[in-house]
Structures are given as C-alpha cells and as structure tokens.
Design an enzyme around this catalytic site. Structure first.
Site, PDB file in Angstrom:
ATOM      1  N   CYS A  84       0.831  -1.199   0.000  1.00 56.86           N
ATOM      2  CA  CYS A  84       0.000   0.000   0.000  1.00 56.86           C
ATOM      3  C   CYS A  84       0.874   1.261   0.000  1.00 56.86           C
ATOM      4  O   CYS A  84       1.467   1.583  -1.023  1.00 56.86           O
ATOM      5  CB  CYS A  84      -0.971  -0.036   1.184  1.00 56.86           C
ATOM      6  SG  CYS A  84      -2.343   1.135   1.045  1.00 56.86           S
ATOM      7  N   HIS A 113      -3.360  -5.664   1.219  1.00 58.72           N
ATOM      8  CA  HIS A 113      -2.629  -5.848   2.475  1.00 58.72           C
ATOM      9  C   HIS A 113      -2.543  -7.326   2.857  1.00 58.72           C
ATOM     10  O   HIS A 113      -3.414  -7.835   3.572  1.00 58.72           O
ATOM     11  CB  HIS A 113      -3.329  -5.087   3.603  1.00 58.72           C
ATOM     12  CG  HIS A 113      -3.151  -3.618   3.546  1.00 58.72           C
ATOM     13  ND1 HIS A 113      -2.227  -2.953   4.326  1.00 58.72           N
ATOM     14  CD2 HIS A 113      -3.776  -2.671   2.808  1.00 58.72           C
ATOM     15  CE1 HIS A 113      -2.295  -1.652   4.067  1.00 58.72           C
ATOM     16  NE2 HIS A 113      -3.225  -1.452   3.155  1.00 58.72           N
ATOM     17  N   GLU A 141      -0.740  -8.713   5.041  1.00 60.02           N
ATOM     18  CA  GLU A 141      -0.581  -8.887   6.492  1.00 60.02           C
ATOM     19  C   GLU A 141      -1.919  -8.978   7.213  1.00 60.02           C
ATOM     20  O   GLU A 141      -1.975  -9.412   8.372  1.00 60.02           O
ATOM     21  CB  GLU A 141       0.267  -7.754   7.083  1.00 60.02           C
ATOM     22  CG  GLU A 141      -0.429  -6.421   7.278  1.00 60.02           C
ATOM     23  CD  GLU A 141      -0.537  -5.591   6.021  1.00 60.02           C
ATOM     24  OE1 GLU A 141      -0.897  -4.403   6.144  1.00 60.02           O
ATOM     25  OE2 GLU A 141      -0.275  -6.107   4.904  1.00 60.02           O
TER      26      GLU A 141
END
Length: 233
Positions: free
Chosen positions: A92, A201, A203
């Site tokens: 990002c 994302h 994560e």
C-alpha cells in the site's frame, strides 16, 4: 542469514504515520521469520535479509503519498541495496514509496470516485516467480483486503506494455476494480523480480480469526522458502 539455524531477519520500516508496521511484524513472525524494526531516520541495513515497507500514511501523505518518505535516510539506504538484489516488499503506502523512489515504475493516484475503499478483494496471481509470490500458483485466485484512497495505478502506455510483455504484473484485481487502476493492476515487480509493490494488504490475511482467510501468509513464507537462500552466507 548468517547461520543455518537462525530464522531469517526481515526488516520493517516505520515512518511517521505508518499504521501497519506492527501487523506486518505479526505476519512475519507467523511465517517463521524474525521481524526487525527499522526506523525511517536510520540507514543501517546490516543483518536483515529482506525489507518490507508497510502501509499507512507516511509523513501524513503530504505533497503526495510516499513523496516525502522517499527522501528519508532509510529509503536512501534501501535504493542501492535494492539494486544489489535485496528483496523488498512494498504494501500500500510502501508501494507508493517504491514508485516515488524510482524502484518501481508508474505512480499511485486518487481512486476513481475519490472515495476511500476498504473491503476484502479478490485477486489473481499472475507472476508467481517473484521473491514474494513463489508460494502461489499461476492464475490462482486469492482474497486479500484493500484499504486506500490513493490506490489507482497509472503509468505511460509504453510502461504498461512493457510490464505486460515482461510478465511483471504480479497480481490483478478480479471481480471489480476498486480504484480504477490501469488494466486492473494491483501489484507489480521489478525486472529481477526481487522487488514487489502491491496495494492489497497481505498482512491482514494471515489468520482466519482476524481476516478473510490466510491467503496473504504465503507472501511472507515465499521469500523464506526461495530467494533468501541466495543471500545466505
């Protein structure tokens, strides 16, 4: 890695305004590596095997997203290290920083419609041969969250043509483009496939309890299973 029995050390850069550095550290740990905090004002990369630029709003996104972060001492140190082959993942805002620093082509601009987008997003993996996507299959569809206001990927026509011809589009949006990115591009890589930038994302997709699934975890295990062996001494 300096010792066969030691876990890989993956540096995670924290800028003023970073939001996802701690979540990224948890993902790195879940993948079996050791997260190492890297401060934006430092320039020491000794002892790290790879680096992640996490999501957030570095320096408040003043001027442009990532435009100020590119001048930080840490990014200045990353540029030559990246060109020497250090694996780097930009998530990002990290993707935006990589483009601003000239490590990846193109730019990320305001979403079409000018709205912040936050949702689980279907993606198709189109370049499974990068340092960060070796654990995926070509054409595999995965679900990873997106959350951004400046995620529309743009580039000159010749750059887009080169990315497509060279197989450097890493992931592409499926089932609806959330931001108006050219050719539904969600992430790209450099020519040597050691640097990957993407707007989604990963994560936030490493645990069934807190995310849409675990499709993002392999982005962190990929770098451990393959490319890091090339940097071991």
């Amino acid at each position: 890695m300096t010792e066969a029995d030691s876990p890989a050390r993956i540096g995670i850069v924290t800028f003023p305004g970073s939001l996802d550095d701690q979540d990224t550290a948890l993902a790195v740990r879940a993948a079996g590596a050791e997260p190492v905090s890297l401060w934006h004002g430092d320039s020491d990369l000794a002892g790290v095997d790879a680096v992640i630029l996490p999501g957030g709003f570095s320096y408040g996104d003043y001027l442009r997203a990532g435009a100020i972060a590119r001048f930080s001492p840490m990014v200045a140190a990353l540029v030559p290290a990246a060109r020497a082959g250090l694996p780097i993942l930009g998530i990002c805002n990290g993707f935006q920083v990589l483009c601003e620093a000239g490590l990846l082509p193109g730019a990320l601009t305001r979403n079409v419609g000018l709205h912040f987008v936050c949702r689980d997003q279907r993606l198709r993996v189109e370049a499974p041969g990068t340092a960060w996507t070796r654990g995926y299959q070509d054409g595999e569809e995965i679900v990873i969250p997106v959350k951004h206001g400046d995620g529309r990927y743009v580039a000159a026509p010749d750059v887009l043509a080169e990315l497509e011809a060279a197989g450097r589009v890493v992931v592409r949006y499926v089932g609806g483009n959330p931001n108006g990115s050219a050719a539904d591009i969600a992430g790209i890589c450099n020519e040597s496939r050691t640097i990957v930038g993407l707007m989604p994302h990963p994560e936030h997709a490493v645990d069934d309890l807190t995310g849409p699934g675990v499709d993002g975890l392999r982005m962190f295990t990929s770098v451990l299973s393959g490319f890091l062996s090339a940097f071991s001494s």
